[in-house]
Design a protein around this motif. Structure first.
Motif, PDB file in Angstrom:
ATOM      1  N   ARG A  61      -9.451  -2.229  -1.346  1.00 39.28           N
ATOM      2  CA  ARG A  61      -9.548  -0.933  -0.674  1.00 39.28           C
ATOM      3  C   ARG A  61      -8.573   0.024  -1.336  1.00 39.28           C
ATOM      4  O   ARG A  61      -7.392  -0.274  -1.475  1.00 39.28           O
ATOM      5  N   ASP A  98     -11.198   7.242   1.377  1.00 42.34           N
ATOM      6  CA  ASP A  98     -10.964   5.851   0.998  1.00 42.34           C
ATOM      7  C   ASP A  98     -12.177   5.306   0.243  1.00 42.34           C
ATOM      8  O   ASP A  98     -13.286   5.817   0.373  1.00 42.34           O
ATOM      9  N   ALA A 111     -16.056   0.498   4.554  1.00 41.88           N
ATOM     10  CA  ALA A 111     -15.432   0.022   4.983  1.00 41.88           C
ATOM     11  C   ALA A 111     -15.937  -0.440   5.631  1.00 41.88           C
ATOM     12  O   ALA A 111     -16.278  -0.930   5.977  1.00 41.88           O
ATOM     13  N   ILE A 163     -13.973   1.437  -1.399  1.00 45.33           N
ATOM     14  CA  ILE A 163     -13.968  -0.022  -1.319  1.00 45.33           C
ATOM     15  C   ILE A 163     -14.634  -0.585  -2.567  1.00 45.33           C
ATOM     16  O   ILE A 163     -15.529   0.051  -3.137  1.00 45.33           O
ATOM     17  N   LEU A 204     -13.243  -0.041   7.222  1.00 50.81           N
ATOM     18  CA  LEU A 204     -13.627  -1.127   6.341  1.00 50.81           C
ATOM     19  C   LEU A 204     -15.115  -1.161   6.101  1.00 50.81           C
ATOM     20  O   LEU A 204     -15.555  -1.778   5.146  1.00 50.81           O
TER      21      LEU A 204
END
Length: 165
Positions: free
Chosen positions: A92, A80, A17, A82, A14
């Protein structure tokens, strides 16, 4: 030290993240007061390109101290992204490499608030304590966030660098 390391490992994705959290009260007013600062990182996906710890920390509990935390993340976490939406929601995007085959492509991942006077970006995720970052740099293509974390005997500075996707 083990508990702080587990906490850091839990927030790494996160911090993408690298893991960000806070109450929504006043968020939209803060964003409205400083559109030029916020607009540089709002409403675009950010992919982490670097994640470091200074001084180093035993991120994965293998007995070795690491400073390059990005290298320790799973491949499915490295792609990933965000997004900090203008409505103070955090999205996300799980990227092409999924950590779990049942993972949705995109999910809501909490709320955010920005305090321009202190350059503090705070993120609140359900079930987690708020995480406060200092926005070191925010341009159209680059976002750098820092977080101070107290270890057992020393303070660590986590720095996450992102590029716009």
């Amino acid at each position: 030290m083990e508990s702080i390391t587990k906490h850091l490992a839990a927030i790494a994705p996160l911090c993408l993240a690298i893991a960000l959290a806070c109450p929504v009260t006043g968020c939209q007013n803060s964003a409205a007061r400083s559109p030029s600062v916020n607009s540089s990182f709002m409403d675009k996906y950010w992919v982490m390109t670097a994640f470091t710890a200074a001084p180093g920390i035993d991120w994965d509990l293998d007995g070795a101290t690491e400073t390059d935390i990005l290298a320790k993340l799973e491949p499915c976490e490295k792609d990933d992204a965000i997004m900090f939406r203008k409505d103070n929601q955090v999205l996300r995007h799980h990227g092409a490499n999924r950590c779990d085959e049942d993972e949705e492509e995109t999910e809501e991942a909490g709320t955010w608030q920005y305090a321009p006077a202190t350059r503090q970006l705070t993120r609140n995720s359900e079930g987690s304590r708020p995480v406060v970052y200092t926005v070191v740099e925010a341009t159209g293509g680059k976002l750098v966030l820092q977080q101070n974390v107290e270890g057992k005997n020393k303070r660590h500075v986590l720095t996450a660098t992102f590029k716009a996707k």
